[in-house]
Design a protein around this motif. Structure first.
Motif, PDB file in Angstrom:
ATOM      1  N   LEU A   1      53.126 110.621 249.461  1.00 10.79           N
ATOM      2  CA  LEU A   1      52.238 110.586 250.745  1.00 10.79           C
ATOM      3  C   LEU A   1      51.138 110.158 250.793  1.00 10.79           C
ATOM      4  CD1 LEU A   1      53.418 114.289 252.287  1.00 10.79           C
ATOM      5  CD2 LEU A   1      54.385 112.040 252.644  1.00 10.79           C
ATOM      6  N   SER A   2      50.442 109.721 251.799  1.00 11.93           N
ATOM      7  CA  SER A   2      48.864 109.408 251.810  1.00 11.93           C
ATOM      8  C   SER A   2      48.319 110.738 251.422  1.00 11.93           C
ATOM      9  CB  SER A   2      48.753 108.928 252.908  1.00 11.93           C
ATOM     10  OG  SER A   2      48.581 109.830 254.007  1.00 11.93           O
ATOM     11  N   GLU A   3      46.847 110.520 250.882  1.00 17.04           N
ATOM     12  CA  GLU A   3      46.044 111.846 250.633  1.00 17.04           C
ATOM     13  C   GLU A   3      46.086 112.649 251.744  1.00 17.04           C
ATOM     14  OE1 GLU A   3      44.383 114.624 248.532  1.00 17.04           O
ATOM     15  OE2 GLU A   3      45.232 112.828 247.765  1.00 17.04           O
ATOM     16  N   GLU A   4      45.841 112.040 252.999  1.00 17.17           N
ATOM     17  CA  GLU A   4      45.676 112.701 254.301  1.00 17.17           C
ATOM     18  C   GLU A   4      46.967 113.628 254.718  1.00 17.17           C
ATOM     19  OE1 GLU A   4      44.506 112.175 258.994  1.00 17.17           O
ATOM     20  OE2 GLU A   4      44.814 110.334 257.480  1.00 17.17           O
ATOM     21  N   ASP A   5      48.091 113.069 254.672  1.00 15.65           N
ATOM     22  CA  ASP A   5      49.166 113.593 254.907  1.00 15.65           C
ATOM     23  C   ASP A   5      49.668 114.524 253.961  1.00 15.65           C
ATOM     24  OD1 ASP A   5      49.662 112.078 257.195  1.00 15.65           O
ATOM     25  OD2 ASP A   5      51.205 110.379 256.032  1.00 15.65           O
TER      26      ASP A   5
ATOM     27  N   SER B   1      52.921 111.772 245.264  1.00 15.75           N
ATOM     28  CA  SER B   1      52.722 109.966 245.053  1.00 15.75           C
ATOM     29  C   SER B   1      53.581 109.612 246.366  1.00 15.75           C
ATOM     30  CB  SER B   1      53.442 109.765 243.942  1.00 15.75           C
ATOM     31  OG  SER B   1      54.887 110.033 244.083  1.00 15.75           O
TER      32      SER B   1
END
Length: 988
Positions: A262-266, A260
């Protein structure tokens, strides 16, 4: 005394502190005051300043000791305004000075381990390699080769979570370049985006997540047990941070919360980068070791399976338990496995943390060179010990005559040194076990001896004996929580020299820090490497938690290669059942007995008594002619002393004294009753603390009934030196409750608390059958003791008490009282005396007591002074006292203190909490009382009582520090004194 006070206060605090300082001292500058003041006045000034302190307060006090020398006493408020010497900075710059410019700058595509800018791949490999070499050097046993490999992998994986974006952001920040870490680097700040450990996982939690993620469905080449050890080392290489609301209860929580943040990419890159980093570590390993072994293949990790995210939450998603014990598995075979597993996990964790601290101290350039030149082993070269201890022991042995006794002692030492496994020395009191232990260490070419004792009083006796008699030319160090001296009582050990003596005499509490804390974990390795003597180890067997943690330490020593275990268990009373069932020692082969050369004759007599019948109670009669009266509790000893102090020449010694009185009274007891002592006293009245390892002797003894071990240990002080021609009588006072094994009466309940009531009952029956009123010599008694453990008639009771003690320990360990927890606070140079939240000795607090004079116990005189005064400076040691928190609550004292203390001492943090929040007041008082500076006042002096209603409101169960003309009596409840007086009146 002349003091100078310096104010660095800001905003509103400036005016407030000026008013206080102006009232006490003359202003000699804008922010400086000076005055002549008494110690009491200085303490009052400090209290007033603390009462008005805010975050903008900062006042230092300096004692002018001479024309050119001053000494910092204390700082109230913000310490960062002064350095550790109390010096004020007058100029500062945030620019880099030429000589301080760091030439290495952070690279955009590099991942770093710390603010030294050590590349994380190099750091992980170096920690893994150094940790495995530490394991190899410490153990030197090929049987544990797989554990050595597990240690290497744990080191290579321990900081994997540092690829975290927040950590990399923090570690690259130039403002953090001077960050000082004592154990690698770990963000311990609450500032900054995604740094707050209350809401974000720490890097060791993320490392554990990665291990779970990639290992969840893999059948790697690592055994299941070793996987548990790796998980344990990864997670516990830092203490758990204390969180007000801990949302990180398991790996699933870490996963969901981190996702939650981080971004999905990170989030996806976090997992991919970890595999890339491991490939870098593997490449370094191959170059360094010129090896074909593939680190990644041994793990069988890969990031090519996207379904891993769905399968992450496999059957074991909990944190690794700090200790491997389970109440459902309390059979002795289960306990043996749990002890061994915990010991192995302890060592792997210690190796990883020690390696992390060693590697983290290096600059990035130095670490790179160590790796490229394959010189990492050099980081361990300074771990080698070298001393002249063997020659000191050889000199000591030449002072003894070449008698039959000395020859037999040498034979026993040789037998012990030749054993393949853990060695156990059994021998009657006074047979020379200390000398045998030294000779055993000499035969093993010992470079250092750690002499571990169960209690401070035992340490004092051993320290006196070694420094004065055996090894006067060696460095004998006494290291306990209370005393830190080298070679003599007036030579305080410098902090930098702690644990550096040729022989370190210490309590087991100091050693257990290696397997229960985070800060002292690196001491486990030198402990395993040194020659260790566990003196009077039998005392741990009925002590909650200690019986299992002691077994772990023995298991760690037993991991060393055969014939080089470097551990000796010493006791006149080996608990044969514990040795066999818990420590897995072959009692027929590895327990070596030293026969007694004491030719004196002995007799045991039992005296029945009723505890409440004061007139007939033998502990309240008068004695003479070098008599020891040993009771199971300090209270009985105190009341007996008070009853007869005017009718006998006696000294009182127990555990409920303040530190200074303990030290002085121990010296008086030892000097009076040692061989060829001063004989200043005729009678010693004592609690159990004199029963072991004190080289003192008496001609007659009265003992309260206790366990077989305690009775034999006490008898060991009766004609210890074999000088009496008449029969020596040990009189044992026993109640009907103990005879029947029932928990009624103070004496029986006390034994039940110690998990020894049933075995004491069996020992009484066994003794009366074999030796009651019979004249015997010591060898016969010790044979009876050994038969006691081999008898089918006593097996049930011995088993019952031992199982009870073990289960009690498992229950406490399950409550996680030994888990290392870190509470992050502002760092300071001031070293305060504190009680750990997870103290193994029980739930105690620092206390302060008003004094009471008991020259006439029937007419107590309340003195208007406290038991001790706090030290003048912040670094001074408190002459402290402690007491059990449950007892304080039980007596109703905690509620009384909560009602009154804020008005008595307005500088205490409890001040200001409304009366309707009485529960909160009690919690605050209990919490702060772990610090010696905020003790619980279990009684108040008249001046303080007058602030809250006068002396009529004294609590009827208040505990006072009693004194009389002869000596200090120690802490005792006024209720106990009054009850005793009433019983005396009824008896008369």
């Amino acid at each position: 005394m002349i003091v100078t006070l310096i104010s660095q206060c800001e905003k509103k605090a400036l005016a407030r502190t000026r008013r206080v300082l102006d009232a006490f001292a003359d202003r000699i500058g804008d922010n400086t005051w000076q005055t002549v003041i008494t110690e009491d006045g200085l303490l009052a000034l400090k209290k007033l300043l603390r009462q008005t302190a805010t975050k903008n307060t900062s006042v230092s006090c300096h004692w002018i000791r001479g024309r050119r020398r001053s000494e910092l006493l204390w700082v109230v408020g913000n310490r960062s305004k002064f350095n550790h010497e109390g010096v004020v900075p007058v100029n500062e710059t945030q620019k880099d000075v030429l000589m301080d410019v760091i030439t290495m700058k952070a690279k955009q595509d590099e991942v770093y381990a710390n603010t030294h800018l050590q590349p994380l791949a190099e750091h992980l490999f170096a920690v893994g390699y150094v940790a495995s070499q530490l394991f190899h050097r410490t153990i030197g046993n090929e049987e544990f080769k797989s554990l050595e490999h597990a240690t290497f992998l744990a080191g290579c994986l321990h900081d994997l979570g540092k690829i975290d974006i927040a950590f990399q952001e923090w570690v690259r920040n130039p403002k953090n370049k001077d960050y000082i870490a004592d154990d690698g680097q770990h963000i311990d700040t609450k500032k900054g985006k995604n740094h707050h450990f209350e809401d974000n996982p720490t890097h060791n939690e993320l490392s554990l997540l990665l291990f779970h993620f990639f290992d969840s469905l893999r059948d790697s080449k690592i055994s299941g047990r070793n996987k548990q050890y790796i998980r344990h080392a990864i997670f516990w290489h830092h203490a758990r941070p204390y969180r007000k609301e801990d949302k990180f209860e398991n790996v699933e929580n870490i996963y969901n919360i981190y996702k939650s943040v981080l971004s999905e990419e990170d989030f996806q890159n976090f997992f991919k980068k970890s595999i890339q980093l491991l490939h870098q570590v593997n490449a370094i390993f191959k170059r360094y070791a010129n090896s074909e072994i593939n680190l990644i293949e041994s793990l069988e990790w890969s990031s090519d399976n996207e379904s891993l995210h769905d399968d992450l939450l496999y059957k074991d998603k909990s944190y690794p338990q700090f200790k491997y014990y389970d109440l459902a598995k309390s059979k002795f075979s289960d306990i043996q496995n749990s002890v061994q597993s915990s010991a192995e996990a302890n060592l792997i964790r210690a190796c990883v943390i020690s390696a992390d601290r060693i590697v983290s101290k290096q600059s990035a350039i130095d670490l790179c060179e160590f790796i490229q030149e394959q010189r990492l082993d050099e980081l361990l070269d300074n771990q080698e010990l070298s001393s002249n201890l063997v020659s000191h022991i050889e000199n000591a042995l030449t002072k003894f005559p070449d008698s039959e006794r000395s020859q037999r002692q040498a034979e026993v030492a040789k037998q012990l040194a030749d054993l393949k496994y853990v060695a156990v020395l059994a021998g009657a009191a006074g047979c020379g076990k200390t000398k045998i232990a030294l000779e055993w260490a000499k035969l093993g070419n010992a470079q250092k001896i750690i002499w571990v004792c169960p209690r401070v009083q035992v340490c004092q006796g051993i320290f006196e004996e070694l420094s004065q008699s055996y090894l006067p030319d060696a460095n004998i160090e006494l290291f306990t929580g209370e005393f830190k001296f080298t070679n003599a009582w007036d030579k305080i050990t410098a902090e930098d020299d702690y644990f550096s003596g040729d022989v370190v005499v210490t309590t087991i509490d100091q050693i257990l820090g290696a397997i229960t804390t985070h800060s002292n974990v690196n001491s486990l390795i030198p402990f395993i490497d040194a020659h260790v003597v566990f003196d009077e180890y039998h005392e741990y067997i009925n002590m909650d938690i200690f019986n299992l943690l002691f077994a772990e330490l023995v298991a760690n020593k037993n991991m060393r290669k055969n014939y080089d275990k470097r551990v000796l268990l010493v006791s006149a009373t080996p608990h044969y059942r514990y040795l066999k069932e818990v420590l897995t020692i072959d009692i027929d082969h590895d327990v070596i007995e030293m026969p007694s050369f004491n030719q004196s004759q002995y007799q045991i007599q039992f005296t029945d008594y009723e505890e409440n019948d004061i007139a007939s109670n033998p502990f309240y009669r008068a004695y003479r002619d070098k008599t020891f009266v040993i009771s199971n509790t300090a209270k009985t000893a105190q009341l007996g002393f008070l009853t007869q102090k005017d009718h006998e020449n006696s000294i009182l010694f127990h555990s409920k004294f303040k530190r200074s009185d303990k030290k002085s009274l121990f010296s008086e007891v030892y000097e009076s009753f040692k061989q060829q002592g001063s004989q200043q006293y005729d009678v010693l009245r004592s609690g159990p603390i004199v029963q072991a390892s004190l080289n003192i002797s008496c001609d007659f003894m009265l003992s309260e009934m206790s366990s077989a071990e305690n009775i034999l240990q006490r008898l060991g002080r009766l004609d210890r030196f074999g000088q009496n021609t008449e029969v020596n009588t040990l009189n044992i006072a026993i109640t009907e409750s103990i005879k029947n094994g029932k928990q009624t009466g103070a004496s029986a309940m006390f034994l039940a608390k110690l998990n020894s009531l049933q075995s004491a009952k069996a020992w009484y029956s066994f003794l009366t059958e074999r030796l009651d009123n019979k004249v015997f010599q010591l060898p016969e008694l010790y044979q009876v003791y050994k038969d006691f453990y081999n008898s089918s008639y006593t097996d049930k009771e011995i088993q019952q008490d031992l199982e009870s003690a073990i289960k009690s320990s498992i229950t406490l360990l399950s409550a996680k009282v030994t888990e290392p927890v870190k509470v992050y606070k502002i760092k300071t140079d001031v070293k305060k005396m504190k009680i750990s939240k997870n103290s193994l000795r029980g739930d105690n607090r620092f206390i302060q007591l008003a004094k009471i004079n008991l020259n006439d116990p029937k007419q107590p005189v309340f003195l208007n002074e406290y038991a001790y005064q706090p030290p003048l400076d912040d670094r001074g040691e408190f002459d402290n006292l402690t007491e059990s928190t449950p007892l304080i609550r039980e007596l109703g004292l905690m509620q009384f203190i909560a009602q009154k203390h804020g008005n008595i001492d307005p500088t205490h943090p409890v001040k200001g909490i409304p009366e309707k929040k009485m529960t909160t007041r009690q919690k605050v008082l209990e919490s702060y009382a772990r610090d010696a500076e905020y003790p619980l006042y279990l009684s108040y002096i008249e001046d303080d009582l007058n602030k809250v209603g006068g002396t009529s409101i004294r609590h009827n169960a208040a505990i006072y520090y009693a004194v009389c003309d002869q000596q200090a009596i120690g802490s005792i409840s006024i209720e106990d004194i009054l009850k005793f007086n009433n019983s005396n009146e009824r008896g008369q």
